[in-house]
Design an enzyme around this catalytic site. Structure first.
Site, PDB file in Angstrom:
ATOM      1  N   VAL A 101       0.832  -1.208   0.000  1.00 58.54           N
ATOM      2  CA  VAL A 101       0.000   0.000   0.000  1.00 58.54           C
ATOM      3  C   VAL A 101       0.867   1.260   0.000  1.00 58.54           C
ATOM      4  CG1 VAL A 101      -1.885  -1.187   1.182  1.00 58.54           C
ATOM      5  CG2 VAL A 101      -0.199   0.078   2.547  1.00 58.54           C
ATOM      6  N   HIS A 117      -4.482  -4.074  -2.608  1.00 58.25           N
ATOM      7  CA  HIS A 117      -4.981  -3.807  -1.254  1.00 58.25           C
ATOM      8  C   HIS A 117      -5.213  -2.330  -0.986  1.00 58.25           C
ATOM      9  CE1 HIS A 117      -3.005  -7.855   0.066  1.00 58.25           C
ATOM     10  NE2 HIS A 117      -4.159  -8.027  -0.563  1.00 58.25           N
ATOM     11  N   VAL A 261      15.683  -9.274  -3.221  1.00 57.48           N
ATOM     12  CA  VAL A 261      14.695  -8.986  -4.260  1.00 57.48           C
ATOM     13  C   VAL A 261      15.174  -7.872  -5.178  1.00 57.48           C
ATOM     14  CG1 VAL A 261      12.314  -8.280  -4.700  1.00 57.48           C
ATOM     15  CG2 VAL A 261      12.824  -9.769  -2.767  1.00 57.48           C
TER      16      VAL A 261
END
Length: 295
Positions: A101, A117, A261
């Site tokens: 978010v 979301h 990541v």
């Protein structure tokens, strides 16, 4: 980084338009802790029913959010967010679905983003459904609560939904909707609340338009993200997962990479565009259609 796994991921995705699903593990390099990483502080996020039914809990939430908002508001996209924007602008993606978010994908330059979301920088009235910027509410809360902690909580004490660990909140004054006096809530999906159906449908369509699914920084613990992995695997699409630690989708992955990541996405952004162009014989993004943005 496991070079062999990276090569396998490149082979699985080369020449295939990608749908990308991201989670909180992508934003840790931007100073936003995740919920379930190996170093995460155990948390019990507030549920929707708790928020709407208990005034004391709601007061506590807004007091903590008012501090956490300041930290989240200052967060900057990291190299992983930028790498995904590069892949999109190179024409390699049908779009991006994020469980986060924090709006960092948009800040990094990604365009076709589904905020599954919702977003922490918007606030909605549960009565009249009016949506306002969180910054507007922050100004009102400053006036209502002069002297409330004027420094951010320690970044390690701020959750991905901007919930900060602060002290006594009993005297914090919350604000209601300026138009109808209704209850205000951050415009993102709480635990116990459903993702809007049109948003879910748009995400499925994004995966259907793709020929491979890349998952970055999600443990896939909740079904809202895992369902897209299951859908991609069921339809025969390669699934590549980048995440430190196990995920609920590991048994469905064509390739699993347990590395950082951001750094892994940087490597993919450096290699995939050239391979995509070679495979498509120069067709690039004109060979398929990118759908509309749904937020």
């Amino acid at each position: 980084m496991d070079r062999g796994r990276l090569d396998q991921a490149v082979d699985a995705m080369a020449g295939r338009p990608l749908a990308v699903l991201t989670g909180a593990g992508l934003s840790t390099d931007s100073g936003i802790p995740d919920y379930r990483g190996p170093d995460s502080v155990p948390r019990s996020p507030m549920t929707y029913q708790q928020f709407v039914s208990d005034e004391l809990l709601r007061r506590r939430y807004w007091a903590r959010n008012h501090v956490g908002w300041r930290h989240m508001h200052r967060a900057e996209p990291n190299a992983g967010h930028l790498a995904l924007a590069v892949l999109e602008h190179a024409g390699l993606m049908t779009g991006l679905i994020t469980q986060n978010v924090d709006r960092l994908h948009e800040d990094a330059g990604s365009i076709n983003v589904i905020d599954l979301h919702g977003r922490f920088d918007k606030v909605i009235c549960l009565q009249c459904r009016r949506v306002v910027d969180r910054s507007e509410l922050a100004d009102r809360l400053e006036v209502l609560n002069p002297g409330w902690p004027d420094s951010s909580a320690d970044p390690g004490d701020v959750a991905p939904d901007a919930d900060a660990d602060v002290g006594d909140t009993a005297h914090f004054v919350i604000a209601d909707c300026e138009v109808c006096g209704g209850m205000l809530k951050p415009d993102f999906v709480y635990f116990g609340e459903n993702v809007p159906k049109d948003r879910v449908a748009a995400a499925y369509a994004m995966v259907d338009r793709a020929e491979a699914l890349l998952v970055a920084g999600s443990s896939l613990t909740v079904m809202s993200g895992l369902r897209f992995v299951r859908h991609a695997a069921k339809t025969g699409k390669p699934v590549v997962i980048i995440n430190r630690g196990s995920t609920r989708g590991d048994d469905l992955a064509s390739v699993k990479i347990e590395s950082g990541v951001s750094e892994t996405l940087q490597s993919l952004a450096a290699e995939l565009p050239a391979l995509f162009a070679d495979d498509a014989d120069g067709a690039g993004e004109s060979s398929w259609h990118i759908g509309p943005v749904i937020r």
